[in-house]
Enzyme design. Structure first.
Site, PDB file in Angstrom:
ATOM      1  N   ARG A  67       0.568  -1.243  -0.015  1.00  0.00           N
ATOM      2  CA  ARG A  67       0.065  -0.085   0.063  1.00  0.00           C
ATOM      3  C   ARG A  67       1.186   1.737  -0.127  1.00  0.00           C
ATOM      4  O   ARG A  67       0.547   2.320  -0.135  1.00  0.00           O
ATOM      5  CB  ARG A  67      -0.301  -0.124   1.610  1.00  0.00           C
ATOM      6  N   HIS A  71       0.578   4.446  -2.153  1.00  0.00           N
ATOM      7  CA  HIS A  71       0.000   5.776  -2.252  1.00  0.00           C
ATOM      8  C   HIS A  71       1.095   6.812  -2.328  1.00  0.00           C
ATOM      9  O   HIS A  71       1.009   7.819  -2.141  1.00  0.00           O
ATOM     10  CB  HIS A  71      -0.479   5.517  -0.480  1.00  0.00           C
ATOM     11  N   ASP A  72       2.468   6.390  -2.167  1.00  0.00           N
ATOM     12  CA  ASP A  72       3.651   6.767  -2.792  1.00  0.00           C
ATOM     13  C   ASP A  72       3.346   7.531  -4.571  1.00  0.00           C
ATOM     14  O   ASP A  72       3.877   8.546  -5.220  1.00  0.00           O
ATOM     15  CB  ASP A  72       5.070   6.001  -3.117  1.00  0.00           C
ATOM     16  N   ASP A  79       8.035   8.736  -6.108  1.00  0.00           N
ATOM     17  CA  ASP A  79       9.374   9.610  -5.790  1.00  0.00           C
ATOM     18  C   ASP A  79       9.910   9.342  -4.569  1.00  0.00           C
ATOM     19  O   ASP A  79      11.182  10.152  -3.766  1.00  0.00           O
ATOM     20  CB  ASP A  79       9.652  10.631  -5.938  1.00  0.00           C
ATOM     21  N   SER A  81       8.795  10.146  -2.233  1.00  0.00           N
ATOM     22  CA  SER A  81       8.535  11.541  -1.332  1.00  0.00           C
ATOM     23  C   SER A  81       7.077  11.077   0.126  1.00  0.00           C
ATOM     24  O   SER A  81       6.880  11.921   0.994  1.00  0.00           O
ATOM     25  CB  SER A  81       7.071  12.916  -2.158  1.00  0.00           C
ATOM     26  N   GLU A  93       3.660  13.978   4.182  1.00  0.00           N
ATOM     27  CA  GLU A  93       2.300  13.802   3.472  1.00  0.00           C
ATOM     28  C   GLU A  93       2.171  11.981   4.821  1.00  0.00           C
ATOM     29  O   GLU A  93       0.945  12.081   4.379  1.00  0.00           O
ATOM     30  CB  GLU A  93       2.699  12.945   2.038  1.00  0.00           C
ATOM     31  N   ASN A  99      -3.318   9.103   4.915  1.00  0.00           N
ATOM     32  CA  ASN A  99      -2.543   8.260   4.949  1.00  0.00           C
ATOM     33  C   ASN A  99      -2.404   8.381   6.678  1.00  0.00           C
ATOM     34  O   ASN A  99      -1.619   7.307   7.820  1.00  0.00           O
ATOM     35  CB  ASN A  99      -1.130   9.319   5.183  1.00  0.00           C
ATOM     36  N   PRO A 169      -8.226   7.568  -4.332  1.00  0.00           N
ATOM     37  CA  PRO A 169      -9.634   6.656  -3.763  1.00  0.00           C
ATOM     38  C   PRO A 169      -9.842   7.079  -2.298  1.00  0.00           C
ATOM     39  O   PRO A 169      -8.590   5.320  -1.588  1.00  0.00           O
ATOM     40  CB  PRO A 169      -9.550   5.956  -4.760  1.00  0.00           C
ATOM     41  N   HIS A 199      -6.097  -5.912  -2.237  1.00  0.00           N
ATOM     42  CA  HIS A 199      -7.285  -6.066  -1.292  1.00  0.00           C
ATOM     43  C   HIS A 199      -7.531  -7.853  -0.417  1.00  0.00           C
ATOM     44  O   HIS A 199      -8.386  -8.294   0.291  1.00  0.00           O
ATOM     45  CB  HIS A 199      -9.029  -5.669  -1.009  1.00  0.00           C
ATOM     46  N   THR A 200      -6.566  -9.091  -1.363  1.00  0.00           N
ATOM     47  CA  THR A 200      -6.530 -10.473  -1.129  1.00  0.00           C
ATOM     48  C   THR A 200      -5.695  -9.863   0.001  1.00  0.00           C
ATOM     49  O   THR A 200      -5.584 -11.527   0.688  1.00  0.00           O
ATOM     50  CB  THR A 200      -5.643 -11.048  -2.319  1.00  0.00           C
ATOM     51  N   ASP A 246     -10.187  -9.462   3.253  1.00  0.00           N
ATOM     52  CA  ASP A 246     -10.266 -10.853   2.204  1.00  0.00           C
ATOM     53  C   ASP A 246     -10.729 -12.444   3.980  1.00  0.00           C
ATOM     54  O   ASP A 246      -9.634 -12.800   4.417  1.00  0.00           O
ATOM     55  CB  ASP A 246      -9.161 -11.855   1.580  1.00  0.00           C
ATOM     56  N   ASP A 254      -3.678 -14.499  -3.192  1.00  0.00           N
ATOM     57  CA  ASP A 254      -4.305 -15.341  -3.572  1.00  0.00           C
ATOM     58  C   ASP A 254      -6.041 -14.249  -4.700  1.00  0.00           C
ATOM     59  O   ASP A 254      -5.447 -13.140  -4.937  1.00  0.00           O
ATOM     60  CB  ASP A 254      -4.758 -16.430  -3.676  1.00  0.00           C
TER      61      ASP A 254
END
Length: 326
Positions: A67, A71-72, A79, A81, A93, A99, A169, A199-200, A246, A254
């Site tokens: 994740r 998010h980077d 980069d 950041s 950030e 975050n 999002p 998200h598994t 999951d 998976d």
């Protein structure tokens, strides 16, 4: 003579277009899987060693580092950041809405950086370490392997305002919003659905799925009731209590996440909208039936995401400490 001049003009136009094309793809072309083959040949084993220990200690850390890469990359490109702490000249950030008290794994990146700096001082960027750790996170939980494209450099500043602008999002996103947010990064609908398959693995806080399990109708009742046991309806009560994204195999990379969506057991609103009578239903169905198809598209999407606006050449820097500019 007139014909000759037209030929020259035509050739110049073609040449100009070729130069534009080369310039537009230049940053991507500079990334390569063997970028550190000579300058830091022990890079991959060094990263893998730290990652193995971190994931053995806490399986969830693999999801957190995957994740972190996402998010980077979504904030001004891949980069590094997101790793920057606040300074007197900019705000990092880490405390931005998407975050704050959510993104984690910074200490693992620090350990990797420290190890790599001893082997190859001043050579490997923090941005590339984040990219490699994301790949290893997937691999260590039984997922696919791929060659990570490298050669990114690190940003000298963070993008707090950008991180708060809605480009990442939220867990409450509509399908339209998901599509638009990924499209803005040059990622297709297929890329978005495949990347959602991350998200598994991992967990989410009660705060992010409370409304879904108490108020949404496109949810399996028994699933909703089971989630309510550890997530009180009252806002502010148990906000940080966690549940696996999951329920089938929460620590294995998976495709059971997609089967869960077919059964209306997506934990987040942004999960279930992928299979809710909309344009992405067929892709969810494909990935639920074929692990290989999911792996193939996920790998392609991860490589594509890693190509988002990297700093290369003389841009940025190679940070000695991932938490602050040199």
């Amino acid at each position: 003579m007139e014909y000759h001049n037209k030929q020259i003009i035509s050739m110049l136009k073609v040449l100009f277009m070729m130069i534009l094309m080369i310039m537009s793809t230049q940053s991507h072309a500079q990334l390569s899987s063997d970028f550190y083959a000579e300058s830091c040949p022990s890079l991959f084993p060094a990263v893998r060693g730290v990652m193995q220990r971190a994931v053995a200690k806490e399986r969830r850390m693999a999801a957190s580092l995957l994740r972190l890469f996402f998010h980077d990359c979504f904030i001004n490109g891949c980069d590094g950041s997101i790793l920057l702490d606040d300074t007197s000249s900019f705000r990092g950030e880490k405390t931005a809405g998407p975050n704050n008290n959510s993104v984690r794994g910074f200490e693992v990146i620090d350990k990797i950086k420290s190890r790599v700096e001893k082997l190859c001082p001043g050579v490997v960027s923090c941005a590339d370490i984040v990219a490699i750790s994301a790949r290893d996170s997937v691999l260590l939980l039984g997922g696919p392997r791929w060659s990570v494209k490298l050669g990114r450099r690190d940003s000298k500043k963070a993008g707090f305002s950008a991180a708060n602008s809605g480009v990442i999002p939220s867990p409450f996103s509509t399908l339209k919003n998901l599509i638009n947010r990924f499209k803005a990064q040059g990622l297709s609908v297929r890329d978005m659905v495949a990347l959602s398959g991350a998200h598994t693995i991992g967990q989410a806080n009660c705060l992010t799925f409370r409304n879904r399990i108490y108020n949404e109708s496109n949810i399996d009742l028994s699933f909703a009731l089971s989630r309510r046991k550890n997530c009180p309806a009252t806002s502010g009560s148990g906000d940080n209590k966690k549940a696996p994204l999951d329920i089938g195999s929460p620590t294995r990379f998976d495709h059971s996440y997609y089967n869960q969506l077919l059964d209306k057991k997506g934990l987040l609103t942004s999960d279930q909208v992928l299979f809710n009578g909309g344009s992405t239903d067929s892709l969810v169905g494909k990935y639920s039936r074929s692990l290989n198809t999911f792996y193939r598209d996920f790998v392609r999407a991860m490589i594509k995401m890693g190509d988002i606006k990297p700093l290369t050449g003389s841009h940025g820097q190679i940070r000695r400490n991932c938490r602050r500019p040199n």
